[in-house]
Design a protein around this motif. Structure first.
Motif, short mmCIF file in Angstrom:
data_model
loop_
_atom_site.label_atom_id
_atom_site.label_comp_id
_atom_site.label_asym_id
_atom_site.label_seq_id
_atom_site.Cartn_x
_atom_site.Cartn_y
_atom_site.Cartn_z
N ASP A 13 -0.37 16.51 -11.31
CA ASP A 13 -1.39 16.49 -10.43
C ASP A 13 -1.86 15.20 -9.89
N TRP A 14 -2.01 14.23 -10.79
CA TRP A 14 -2.43 12.76 -10.48
C TRP A 14 -1.40 12.35 -9.60
N MET A 15 -0.19 12.35 -10.06
CA MET A 15 0.83 11.62 -9.31
C MET A 15 1.18 12.27 -7.88
N PHE A 16 1.17 13.35 -7.71
CA PHE A 16 1.04 13.97 -6.40
C PHE A 16 -0.01 13.80 -5.38
N TYR A 17 -1.18 13.97 -6.00
CA TYR A 17 -2.52 13.77 -5.31
C TYR A 17 -2.69 12.63 -5.18
N ASP A 18 -2.52 11.55 -6.01
CA ASP A 18 -3.12 10.13 -6.00
C ASP A 18 -2.06 9.24 -5.45
N GLN A 19 -0.95 9.45 -5.60
CA GLN A 19 0.18 8.62 -5.33
C GLN A 19 1.30 9.15 -4.54
N GLY A 20 1.16 10.45 -4.30
CA GLY A 20 2.03 11.23 -3.16
C GLY A 20 3.65 11.20 -3.89
N VAL A 21 3.73 11.23 -4.91
CA VAL A 21 5.04 11.22 -5.68
C VAL A 21 5.16 12.94 -6.04
N PHE A 22 6.50 13.39 -5.81
CA PHE A 22 6.62 14.77 -6.02
C PHE A 22 7.16 14.82 -7.71
N SER A 23 6.19 15.33 -8.33
CA SER A 23 6.39 15.16 -9.72
C SER A 23 6.34 16.61 -10.41
N TYR A 24 7.60 16.73 -11.46
CA TYR A 24 7.81 17.81 -11.96
C TYR A 24 7.83 17.69 -13.58
N THR A 25 7.40 18.60 -14.12
CA THR A 25 7.38 18.62 -15.42
C THR A 25 8.50 19.76 -16.12
N MET B 290 18.38 16.99 -13.10
CA MET B 290 18.00 15.63 -12.82
C MET B 290 18.74 14.92 -11.67
N LEU B 291 19.93 15.40 -11.62
CA LEU B 291 20.74 14.79 -10.40
C LEU B 291 20.25 15.45 -8.94
N ILE B 292 20.00 16.68 -9.21
CA ILE B 292 19.54 17.34 -7.85
C ILE B 292 18.30 16.60 -7.32
N LEU B 293 17.25 16.39 -8.40
CA LEU B 293 16.20 15.90 -7.96
C LEU B 293 16.45 14.34 -7.57
N SER B 294 17.15 13.56 -7.95
CA SER B 294 17.59 12.31 -7.78
C SER B 294 18.22 12.22 -6.16
N GLU B 295 19.04 13.28 -5.96
CA GLU B 295 19.34 13.32 -4.42
C GLU B 295 18.56 13.52 -3.46
N TYR B 296 17.22 13.91 -3.86
CA TYR B 296 16.47 14.24 -2.83
C TYR B 296 15.30 13.06 -2.82
N ALA B 297 15.26 12.22 -3.65
CA ALA B 297 14.33 10.73 -3.90
C ALA B 297 14.18 10.33 -2.49
N ASP B 298 15.32 10.07 -1.75
CA ASP B 298 15.10 9.50 -0.47
C ASP B 298 14.07 10.16 0.67
N GLY C 239 0.78 -1.02 0.03
CA GLY C 239 0.04 -0.12 -0.04
C GLY C 239 0.78 1.31 0.05
N VAL C 240 2.17 1.31 -0.10
CA VAL C 240 3.25 2.38 0.08
C VAL C 240 3.74 2.38 -1.41
N GLN C 241 3.54 3.59 -1.98
CA GLN C 241 4.41 3.81 -3.21
C GLN C 241 5.77 4.11 -2.88
N GLN C 242 6.43 3.44 -3.82
CA GLN C 242 7.97 3.33 -3.70
C GLN C 242 8.57 4.48 -4.42
N ILE C 243 8.01 4.88 -5.44
CA ILE C 243 8.68 6.10 -6.14
C ILE C 243 8.35 7.12 -5.47
N LYS C 244 9.29 8.11 -5.29
CA LYS C 244 8.92 9.24 -4.62
C LYS C 244 9.25 10.71 -5.39
N VAL C 245 9.94 10.54 -6.54
CA VAL C 245 10.05 11.57 -7.50
C VAL C 245 9.96 11.28 -8.92
#
Length: 148
Positions: A78-90, A122-130, A8-14
């Motif tokens: 919007d869907w990724m953040f609201y529904d899955q809790g993933v911090f998503s950027y375009t 992209m590397l900056i975002l990946s550094e925050y993935a945890d 029940g926990v989304q593994q993808i964070k960003v």
């Protein structure tokens, strides 16, 4: 995305969704002008802004909430953040405006320069993935040691 939920926990964070054009970094929400509300806390909004601005500082893009560009319903961010809790950027890639130096699709010769240009972001975002909350100094509050 849905298959990446474990217990029940989304593994993808960003996430990053790549588009062209405009040289922008966008985050939720696209469907409304308000920065926060019942669907996004002040801390969450601060995370989006902080990481978005850090990434934009590396590639010269403009970082903004998606609705600052225009209102759009049903966006992936919007869907990724609201529904899955993933911090998503375009990332709206090169060029700044349509038809500058070609047309809506950048020429092949831009693949290497533009991917290189966005590598550090992209590397900056990946550094925050945890723990994205580290960007605002609140990792102890939101990401206690030993939790995913």
């Amino acid at each position: 995305m849905l298959s990446r939920r474990v217990g029940g926990v989304q593994q993808i964070k960003v996430n990053v969704d790549l588009h062209s054009y405009s040289e922008l970094i966008l985050w939720p929400y696209g469907y409304k002008k308000a920065d926060t509300g019942t669907d996004m806390s002040v801390d969450q909004n601060n995370v989006f802004k902080t990481i978005g601005n850090q990434m934009a500082a590396t590639n010269g893009y403009t970082a903004e909430q998606a609705s600052d560009l225009y209102i759009a319903d049903g966006t992936l961010n919007d869907w990724m953040f609201y529904d899955q809790g993933v911090f998503s950027y375009t990332f709206e890639l090169y060029p700044i405006w349509c038809c500058t130096g070609g047309d809506f699709y950048p020429p092949d010769e831009q693949i290497v320069p533009q991917t290189t240009r966005n590598r550090e972001a992209m590397l900056i975002l990946s550094e925050y993935a945890d723990c994205v909350y580290r960007a605002i100094g609140k990792e102890a509050q939101y990401c206690p040691a030993g939790t995913p």
